[in-house]
Design a protein around this motif. Structure first.
Motif, PDB file in Angstrom:
ATOM      1  N   MET A   1       0.850  -1.178   0.000  1.00 23.16           N
ATOM      2  CA  MET A   1       0.000   0.000   0.000  1.00 23.16           C
ATOM      3  C   MET A   1       0.883   1.225   0.000  1.00 23.16           C
ATOM      4  O   MET A   1       1.873   1.294   0.700  1.00 23.16           O
ATOM      5  CB  MET A   1      -0.900   0.027   1.234  1.00 23.16           C
ATOM      6  N   SER A   2       0.510   2.226  -0.750  1.00 25.48           N
ATOM      7  CA  SER A   2       1.265   3.463  -0.805  1.00 25.48           C
ATOM      8  C   SER A   2       0.459   4.581  -0.178  1.00 25.48           C
ATOM      9  O   SER A   2      -0.672   4.827  -0.562  1.00 25.48           O
ATOM     10  CB  SER A   2       1.591   3.808  -2.269  1.00 25.48           C
ATOM     11  N   ILE A   3       1.050   5.250   0.768  1.00 27.59           N
ATOM     12  CA  ILE A   3       0.427   6.413   1.372  1.00 27.59           C
ATOM     13  C   ILE A   3       1.200   7.622   0.895  1.00 27.59           C
ATOM     14  O   ILE A   3       2.361   7.805   1.224  1.00 27.59           O
ATOM     15  CB  ILE A   3       0.449   6.336   2.907  1.00 27.59           C
ATOM     16  N   THR A   4       0.600   8.438   0.096  1.00 23.74           N
ATOM     17  CA  THR A   4       1.331   9.511  -0.556  1.00 23.74           C
ATOM     18  C   THR A   4       1.768  10.563   0.438  1.00 23.74           C
ATOM     19  O   THR A   4       1.034  10.984   1.308  1.00 23.74           O
ATOM     20  CB  THR A   4       0.456  10.199  -1.623  1.00 23.74           C
ATOM     21  N   SER A   5       3.011  11.008   0.263  1.00 24.57           N
ATOM     22  CA  SER A   5       3.523  12.022   1.163  1.00 24.57           C
ATOM     23  C   SER A   5       2.811  13.347   0.975  1.00 24.57           C
ATOM     24  O   SER A   5       2.650  14.114   1.902  1.00 24.57           O
ATOM     25  CB  SER A   5       5.022  12.208   0.940  1.00 24.57           C
ATOM     26  N   SER A   6       2.349  13.602  -0.233  1.00 21.91           N
ATOM     27  CA  SER A   6       1.675  14.868  -0.476  1.00 21.91           C
ATOM     28  C   SER A   6       0.398  14.981   0.314  1.00 21.91           C
ATOM     29  O   SER A   6       0.093  16.017   0.883  1.00 21.91           O
ATOM     30  CB  SER A   6       1.376  15.031  -1.972  1.00 21.91           C
ATOM     31  N   SER A   7      -0.368  13.892   0.381  1.00 25.36           N
ATOM     32  CA  SER A   7      -1.640  13.938   1.099  1.00 25.36           C
ATOM     33  C   SER A   7      -1.423  14.135   2.578  1.00 25.36           C
ATOM     34  O   SER A   7      -2.024  14.987   3.211  1.00 25.36           O
ATOM     35  CB  SER A   7      -2.428  12.647   0.848  1.00 25.36           C
ATOM     36  N   ALA A   8      -0.539  13.296   3.131  1.00 27.75           N
ATOM     37  CA  ALA A   8      -0.342  13.356   4.572  1.00 27.75           C
ATOM     38  C   ALA A   8       0.331  14.647   4.981  1.00 27.75           C
ATOM     39  O   ALA A   8      -0.016  15.263   5.990  1.00 27.75           O
ATOM     40  CB  ALA A   8       0.482  12.156   5.035  1.00 27.75           C
ATOM     41  N   THR A   9       1.319  15.083   4.204  1.00 31.66           N
ATOM     42  CA  THR A   9       2.054  16.270   4.581  1.00 31.66           C
ATOM     43  C   THR A   9       1.188  17.504   4.493  1.00 31.66           C
ATOM     44  O   THR A   9       1.202  18.363   5.370  1.00 31.66           O
ATOM     45  CB  THR A   9       3.296  16.444   3.692  1.00 31.66           C
TER      46      THR A   9
ATOM     47  N   MET B   1       1.753  -6.380   0.227  1.00 30.68           N
ATOM     48  CA  MET B   1       0.620  -7.258   0.509  1.00 30.68           C
ATOM     49  C   MET B   1      -0.551  -6.527   1.174  1.00 30.68           C
ATOM     50  O   MET B   1      -1.630  -7.087   1.329  1.00 30.68           O
ATOM     51  CB  MET B   1       1.065  -8.410   1.425  1.00 30.68           C
ATOM     52  N   ALA B   2      -0.330  -5.270   1.553  1.00 27.80           N
ATOM     53  CA  ALA B   2      -1.310  -4.545   2.360  1.00 27.80           C
ATOM     54  C   ALA B   2      -2.688  -4.442   1.717  1.00 27.80           C
ATOM     55  O   ALA B   2      -3.694  -4.707   2.383  1.00 27.80           O
ATOM     56  CB  ALA B   2      -0.769  -3.157   2.707  1.00 27.80           C
ATOM     57  N   PRO B   3      -2.803  -4.055   0.424  1.00 23.44           N
ATOM     58  CA  PRO B   3      -4.150  -3.917  -0.136  1.00 23.44           C
ATOM     59  C   PRO B   3      -4.950  -5.217  -0.116  1.00 23.44           C
ATOM     60  O   PRO B   3      -6.128  -5.218   0.246  1.00 23.44           O
ATOM     61  CB  PRO B   3      -3.882  -3.444  -1.570  1.00 23.44           C
ATOM     62  N   ALA B   4      -4.328  -6.337  -0.498  1.00 23.18           N
ATOM     63  CA  ALA B   4      -5.052  -7.615  -0.554  1.00 23.18           C
ATOM     64  C   ALA B   4      -5.475  -8.073   0.839  1.00 23.18           C
ATOM     65  O   ALA B   4      -6.605  -8.515   1.046  1.00 23.18           O
ATOM     66  CB  ALA B   4      -4.188  -8.678  -1.232  1.00 23.18           C
ATOM     67  N   ILE B   5      -4.561  -7.976   1.814  1.00 26.05           N
ATOM     68  CA  ILE B   5      -4.883  -8.403   3.177  1.00 26.05           C
ATOM     69  C   ILE B   5      -5.974  -7.512   3.765  1.00 26.05           C
ATOM     70  O   ILE B   5      -6.926  -7.984   4.407  1.00 26.05           O
ATOM     71  CB  ILE B   5      -3.627  -8.377   4.059  1.00 26.05           C
ATOM     72  N   SER B   6      -5.853  -6.212   3.541  1.00 27.23           N
ATOM     73  CA  SER B   6      -6.865  -5.280   4.045  1.00 27.23           C
ATOM     74  C   SER B   6      -8.223  -5.550   3.406  1.00 27.23           C
ATOM     75  O   SER B   6      -9.257  -5.464   4.074  1.00 27.23           O
ATOM     76  CB  SER B   6      -6.413  -3.847   3.755  1.00 27.23           C
ATOM     77  N   TRP B   7      -8.239  -5.866   2.122  1.00 37.49           N
ATOM     78  CA  TRP B   7      -9.482  -6.148   1.398  1.00 37.49           C
ATOM     79  C   TRP B   7     -10.209  -7.346   2.004  1.00 37.49           C
ATOM     80  O   TRP B   7     -11.404  -7.290   2.290  1.00 37.49           O
ATOM     81  CB  TRP B   7      -9.164  -6.398  -0.069  1.00 37.49           C
TER      82      TRP B   7
ATOM     83  N   TRP C   1      -6.175  -1.442  10.268  1.00 39.68           N
ATOM     84  CA  TRP C   1      -4.986  -1.924  10.964  1.00 39.68           C
ATOM     85  C   TRP C   1      -4.273  -3.000  10.155  1.00 39.68           C
ATOM     86  O   TRP C   1      -3.046  -3.055  10.146  1.00 39.68           O
ATOM     87  CB  TRP C   1      -5.375  -2.472  12.336  1.00 39.68           C
ATOM     88  N   ALA C   2      -5.043  -3.847   9.493  1.00 44.28           N
ATOM     89  CA  ALA C   2      -4.434  -4.882   8.652  1.00 44.28           C
ATOM     90  C   ALA C   2      -3.593  -4.243   7.549  1.00 44.28           C
ATOM     91  O   ALA C   2      -2.501  -4.736   7.216  1.00 44.28           O
ATOM     92  CB  ALA C   2      -5.514  -5.777   8.055  1.00 44.28           C
ATOM     93  N   ALA C   3      -4.081  -3.151   6.969  1.00 43.30           N
ATOM     94  CA  ALA C   3      -3.330  -2.462   5.914  1.00 43.30           C
ATOM     95  C   ALA C   3      -2.073  -1.814   6.467  1.00 43.30           C
ATOM     96  O   ALA C   3      -0.999  -1.877   5.857  1.00 43.30           O
ATOM     97  CB  ALA C   3      -4.216  -1.413   5.247  1.00 43.30           C
ATOM     98  N   ILE C   4      -2.178  -1.197   7.637  1.00 43.41           N
ATOM     99  CA  ILE C   4      -1.041  -0.498   8.223  1.00 43.41           C
ATOM    100  C   ILE C   4       0.051  -1.471   8.647  1.00 43.41           C
ATOM    101  O   ILE C   4       1.245  -1.207   8.469  1.00 43.41           O
ATOM    102  CB  ILE C   4      -1.502   0.321   9.448  1.00 43.41           C
ATOM    103  N   LEU C   5      -0.359  -2.615   9.210  1.00 46.31           N
ATOM    104  CA  LEU C   5       0.591  -3.558   9.803  1.00 46.31           C
ATOM    105  C   LEU C   5       1.156  -4.557   8.812  1.00 46.31           C
ATOM    106  O   LEU C   5       2.113  -5.262   9.129  1.00 46.31           O
ATOM    107  CB  LEU C   5      -0.081  -4.308  10.958  1.00 46.31           C
TER     108      LEU C   5
END
Length: 589
Positions: free
Chosen positions: A1-9, A157-163, A148-152
């Motif tokens: 999973m990608s969390i964009t720096s632009s959004s968070a920042t 693999m984050a998107p599939a596990i989170s889904w 939490w599943a996506a974060i951890l």
């Protein structure tokens, strides 16, 4: 999973720090920033500041807006600690759920399963709740376990596990929401059956009551948002008061003809056809059903003050209150009954028959039955509240079909399309019951299985990847933790209990297996898994990235944390550092 720096920042540090356009949708930088500003300036529907703080300073600093009137009429977040405990307890409604489902455990272990089965269920569920509370403290977001599943998870693999976790969580909550109307239908038709021995319970009778409870909960959630906290506070008072009144009445009227202590604490009954060990484990479904759903408050973090503290406290308190009240209640009830075989087979239901045997009065038993009947109305609205928020959060991340519709929330903070979706599915489940009682029972029992699977995924990730992922360098240091010894113990005990019971809860309740007594929960489990895989292939792998703008969501959830840091003193805090900056920071977790 990608969390964009632009959004968070951009969200954490203020406008002008991002060189990329904000993401579109409800998790966009602009949308979440507006939510934060609205909350902190005392304008949002869930604002709770006494000394109102507005994010208007330079570089995203927090400055006091000058309105320090503690007596000011600022809007409050709807769900504070007492109302949250009430919501969680209304959802568990433990003693009512366990007493109503006595017919599950009495033939499958007898009084020993009813009484002593609460202890392993309490230990297992408390370990799971504490493990999830620890994660929730660090990552208080409304998606709960699938966030939490996506974060951890490892990034790739984050998107599939989170889904997968999200689908099991959503399906589990949909199924659990249907339990309130179903139990209410059984309770009310039981009253008629007790008063009129010639009455024959028809499925459509239960369906009508089931539908009324579902539609009533829907109306409250859409039009009565401001009433829900008071309703939830009333729920815990009503339920515990009802338990005390029933206990006192049954013991007083049954005296001195009580069952022996040997019967209550040592009698084993096995009418299942399974061996004694398997039968006793199958009887744990009764107590586990009465203690599940404690994750509800994790889906309400956007509607409470100090969610990183209040949500974990509530999860643990709900399990403790539910188990202790149920343990006392069921012991007293078993001492008061006279014929356990009649309790198992009575058309009035196990709880009402038990109270009738204790009081010797139909009118008295019916009056006592009013407490669980009204308690189920509280449960129905509480379940729908949590379930609709779970559906709304998953839709915001494009996890559901027609997500753009179900991710809509009105200006008052009510996700009306998700409320209507959940209510519609619950009524559809009731229509299935008109054709087959076994089908609805499968849906109801699968709620425990589905939620247990969704609970296990983030906890398993902590065990596999190590506890360091609960101390990310880009977030404030946790102030509430289970520690390096108790933490792993809770994780492993909770997982062991959940895996064991999940497997056995898929077994048929008795032998030999027929079309009528088959446990179709395994079929529902397979169906949900297949649906999640198909929707992943068709849509999820292209559009689902897990929780969007996670850094912004965490800042919104932790907006109260800033107040604690300020100590209610007007000064500036520099938020130029993003909460979760980019993919690189996730790889350090």
């Amino acid at each position: 999973m990608s969390i964009t720096s632009s959004s968070a920042t951009a969200t954490a540090g203020g406008a002008g720090q991002s060189q990329q356009p904000p993401l579109k949708g409800p998790y966009s930088t602009q949308a979440v920033q507006e939510s934060i500003n609205r909350e902190q300036s005392g304008l949002g529907p869930y604002s709770s500041r006494t000394n109102v703080i507005d994010r208007t300073g330079e570089n995203g600093g927090l400055v006091n807006n000058g309105n320090n009137d503690e007596g000011g009429n600022h809007p409050h977040k709807n769900f504070r600690l007492l109302s949250l405990v009430g919501l969680a307890y209304a959802i568990l409604n433990s003693w009512t759920a366990m007493a109503t489902s006595l017919s599950i455990a009495l033939p499958s272990g007898g009084p020993t399963a009813v009484i002593w089965g609460i202890i392993p269920s309490f230990i297992g569920n408390l370990a799971m709740a504490a493990s999830m509370a620890e994660i929730c403290h660090v990552y208080p977001t409304s998606g709960g376990q699938y966030h939490w599943a996506a974060i951890l998870s490892p990034a790739h693999m984050a998107p599939a596990i989170s889904w997968i976790c999200g689908w099991f969580a959503v399906a589990g909550w949909w199924a659990l929401t249907a339990t309130a109307g179903s139990l209410a239908g059984s309770l009310i038709t039981g009253v008629i059956a007790l008063l009129h021995p010639n009455y024959s319970v028809e499925r459509w009778h239960i369906f009508l009551i089931y539908t009324v409870y579902s539609l009533g909960a829907c109306a409250l959630n859409i039009f009565g948002l401001r009433l829900l906290p008071k309703i939830n506070q009333t729920a815990i008072f009503w339920s515990l008061t009802g338990a005390v009144i029933i206990i006192i009445t049954c013991l007083a009227t049954a005296s001195p003809e009580f069952q022996s202590g040997d019967f209550v604490f040592r009698t084993y009954i096995n009418e299942t056809g399974w061996n004694n060990g398997v039968a006793w484990l199958l009887g744990l479904l009764q107590s586990s059903f009465g203690l599940t759903g404690y994750d509800a408050v994790s889906h309400m973090v956007e509607e409470m003050p100090n969610p990183h503290l209040n949500a974990p406290k509530t999860m643990i308190l709900a399990v403790c209150i539910g188990a202790s009240s149920s343990f006392i209640f069921l012991i007293c009830l078993l001492f008061s009954i006279k014929d356990v075989d009649v309790v198992n087979s009575s058309a009035a239901g196990a709880l009402l028959e038990s109270m009738y045997q204790a009081t010797g009065s139909k009118a008295g038993a019916v009056c006592l039955q009013i407490f669980p009947i009204i308690a189920m109305a509280f449960t129905a609205q509480g379940l729908l509240t949590a379930s609709s928020r779970m559906s709304y959060a998953f839709a915001r991340d494009r996890g559901l079909p027609f997500s753009r519709v179900f991710s809509i929330m009105n200006r008052n903070g009510v996700p009306i399309p998700s409320v209507i979706l959940t209510t519609s599915l619950v009524i559809i489940f009731g229509c299935i019951y008109l054709g087959s009682s076994a089908a609805l029972n499968a849906i109801l029992s699968s709620s425990v299985v589905f939620l247990n699977i969704s609970y296990s995924i983030p906890i398993l990730l902590v065990v596999i990847r190590g506890r360091h992922i609960l101390h990310p360098p880009s977030l404030p240091a946790p102030t509430w933790t289970l520690g390096p010894i108790l933490g792993p113990i809770c994780n492993l005990v909770g997982l062991a209990f959940t895996i064991l019971t999940t497997v056995f809860f898929l077994f048929p309740p008795e032998l030999p297996v027929t079309g009528e007594n088959m446990n179709y929960a395994v079929a529902v489990l397979a169906l949900i898994f297949i649906v999640s895989v198909i929707t992943w292939i068709v849509d999820g792998r292209k559009n689902f990235i897990g929780p969007r703008d996670l850094g912004a969501l965490l800042e919104l959830a932790r907006s109260e944390f800033d107040r604690e840091a300020l100590g209610n003193t007007p000064q500036q805090i520099n938020h130029s550092q993003p909460i979760i900056t980019n993919e690189k920071s996730r790889k350090h977790m």
